[in-house]
Design an enzyme around this catalytic site. Structure first.
Site, PDB file in Angstrom:
ATOM      1  N   GLU A 212     -15.677 -58.939 -15.535  1.00  0.00           N
ATOM      2  CA  GLU A 212     -14.726 -57.830 -15.494  1.00  0.00           C
ATOM      3  C   GLU A 212     -13.361 -58.201 -16.074  1.00  0.00           C
ATOM      4  O   GLU A 212     -12.644 -57.332 -16.582  1.00  0.00           O
ATOM      5  CB  GLU A 212     -14.542 -57.351 -14.052  1.00  0.00           C
ATOM      6  CG  GLU A 212     -15.774 -56.740 -13.417  1.00  0.00           C
ATOM      7  CD  GLU A 212     -16.180 -55.419 -14.052  1.00  0.00           C
ATOM      8  OE1 GLU A 212     -15.284 -54.645 -14.432  1.00  0.00           O
ATOM      9  OE2 GLU A 212     -17.395 -55.179 -14.188  1.00  0.00           O
ATOM     10  N   GLU A 221      -6.314 -53.411 -17.018  1.00  0.00           N
ATOM     11  CA  GLU A 221      -7.170 -52.844 -18.050  1.00  0.00           C
ATOM     12  C   GLU A 221      -6.454 -52.872 -19.391  1.00  0.00           C
ATOM     13  O   GLU A 221      -5.274 -52.517 -19.485  1.00  0.00           O
ATOM     14  CB  GLU A 221      -7.528 -51.412 -17.655  1.00  0.00           C
ATOM     15  CG  GLU A 221      -8.463 -50.721 -18.607  1.00  0.00           C
ATOM     16  CD  GLU A 221      -8.843 -49.333 -18.123  1.00  0.00           C
ATOM     17  OE1 GLU A 221      -9.479 -48.594 -18.905  1.00  0.00           O
ATOM     18  OE2 GLU A 221      -8.485 -49.004 -16.977  1.00  0.00           O
ATOM     19  N   ASN A 259      -9.873 -44.647  -5.184  1.00  0.00           N
ATOM     20  CA  ASN A 259     -10.220 -46.034  -4.876  1.00  0.00           C
ATOM     21  C   ASN A 259      -9.022 -46.795  -4.321  1.00  0.00           C
ATOM     22  O   ASN A 259      -9.146 -47.595  -3.381  1.00  0.00           O
ATOM     23  CB  ASN A 259     -10.761 -46.744  -6.114  1.00  0.00           C
ATOM     24  CG  ASN A 259     -12.162 -46.316  -6.463  1.00  0.00           C
ATOM     25  OD1 ASN A 259     -12.934 -45.937  -5.596  1.00  0.00           O
ATOM     26  ND2 ASN A 259     -12.495 -46.355  -7.744  1.00  0.00           N
TER      27      ASN A 259
END
Length: 359
Positions: A212, A221, A259
């Site tokens: 990831e 990200e 989340n």
């Protein structure tokens, strides 16, 4: 680098009660301070200090702030400063340090009494971070009886040397100490079943994390064009930090406002209001990864923790993290990347990989 996508609303997550903030009170216990505890910063004129801050003055002696002050001279402003005995001589230092207050600015050397009754010293300036969570900013401080937190039951099956071997090019943000500090949030992680199972679960978590984050390199990200897309406005709580604030962060690249809300509620941290904590605090970042690993099934049928503990195998952890995008032949190269890392990590830990490596 793959990005965690979760497209369904989560089931209710049990909320952990946030730590209460207690107004300052005085303690009466006394103790001496060892020579090793005399590593206090030099006083700086004009720098803001708060009650309990200890400094080394230009005369080589130590002083403790009895009241908040904007950098007054300890020799002249005796109402604001008192001599502090360190490494012998002078007044006997006491444990009369102020209670920690969330959101209050602290500077290196400030000592506070936390809500658990223990004392912590600021290792770096910080705007009132939690001493239990922000272990890079705070260290335990011995005052009137030990302050060292209890060890994680059974320890951690990955040593720091093995961790460094797994991630030789990692970003310095992803510290081993941050990871081990986060383990207390989910004590069953890598601490259930046989020694083999414990090592397999640790390797499985770190292998997925490796994929990831590009080997623990990326904290956030990389595709910023995606940032505005992670605000689900149908949620009643909305996106108080801004529409573009809920992009992927941390070892599992946590994304979406729901989340952050669910993880924050579970961990007792306001991540919905301040999602940037995940990219500036290693322990918080690791805790969000462990939150997902131990409590969420994502597009899979079980949590990654249960997959490893119950023998479903590494492939099921992939399904729970990004299965809707990778499993069933959708992206075999991505799956292989995760499996390769897992095989390498179990080798470093000296155990077998088990069955069912693919999804």
């Amino acid at each position: 680098m793959s990005r965690l996508r979760i497209i369904a609303a989560f089931a209710a997550v049990a909320c952990a009660t946030a730590l209460a903030v207690v107004l300052p009170t005085s303690a009466t216990a006394t103790s001496s301070v060892s020579a090793a505890a005399c590593d206090y910063p030099s006083w700086v004129a004009g720098r803001n200090y708060v009650t309990g801050n200890i400094v080394k003055y230009t005369d080589g002696k130590f002083y403790i702030a009895e009241h908040d002050n904007p950098g007054y001279d300890p020799i002249i402003s005796t109402w604001f400063w008192d001599p502090f005995a360190c490494d012998g001589g002078g007044n006997t230092p006491t444990c009369d340090y102020p209670n920690w207050v969330a959101g209050r600015n602290y500077v290196t050397g400030n000592i506070v009494k936390y809500t658990d009754g223990k004392y912590y010293i600021a290792e770096h300036d910080n705007p009132g971070y939690d001493p239990i969570i922000s272990t890079w900013f705070w260290d335990p401080f011995t005052c009137g009886g030990g302050t060292t937190p209890p060890p994680i039951p059974g320890g951690f099956v990955v040593s720091e040397a093995q961790f460094n071997q797994m991630f030789p090019g990692r970003n310095s943000f992803y510290t081993y100490s941050g990871l081990t500090a986060a383990l207390s949030a989910y004590p069953a992680f890598a601490n259930s079943g046989s020694d083999t199972v414990k090592k397999q679960e640790a390797a499985a978590f770190l292998a997925n994390v490796n994929h990831e984050t590009g080997g623990l390199v990326h904290i956030v990200e990389q595709n910023q064009a995606n940032y505005p897309h992670y605000c689900d406005t149908s949620q009643s709580y909305g996106c108080p930090a801004g529409q573009a604030a809920y992009y992927g962060r941390g070892p599992i690249q946590l994304s979406w406002n729901f989340n952050y809300k669910a993880a924050g509620d579970a961990l007792g941290i306001n991540l919905l209001g301040d999602p940037w904590q995940v990219e500036r605090n290693a322990s918080v970042a690791w805790k969000t990864g462990l939150w997902y690993w131990n409590t969420q099934s994502g597009p899979g049928t079980m949590t990654p923790h249960n997959a490893m503990v119950n023998g479903a195998g590494f492939g099921e952890t992939i399904r729970s993290i990004n299965g809707s995008l990778e499993c069933g032949g959708r992206n075999p190269a991505q799956v292989q990347s995760r499996v390769d890392a897992y095989n390498r990590f179990v080798g470093i830990l000296g155990t077998s990989a088990g069955n069912n490596l693919y999804c």
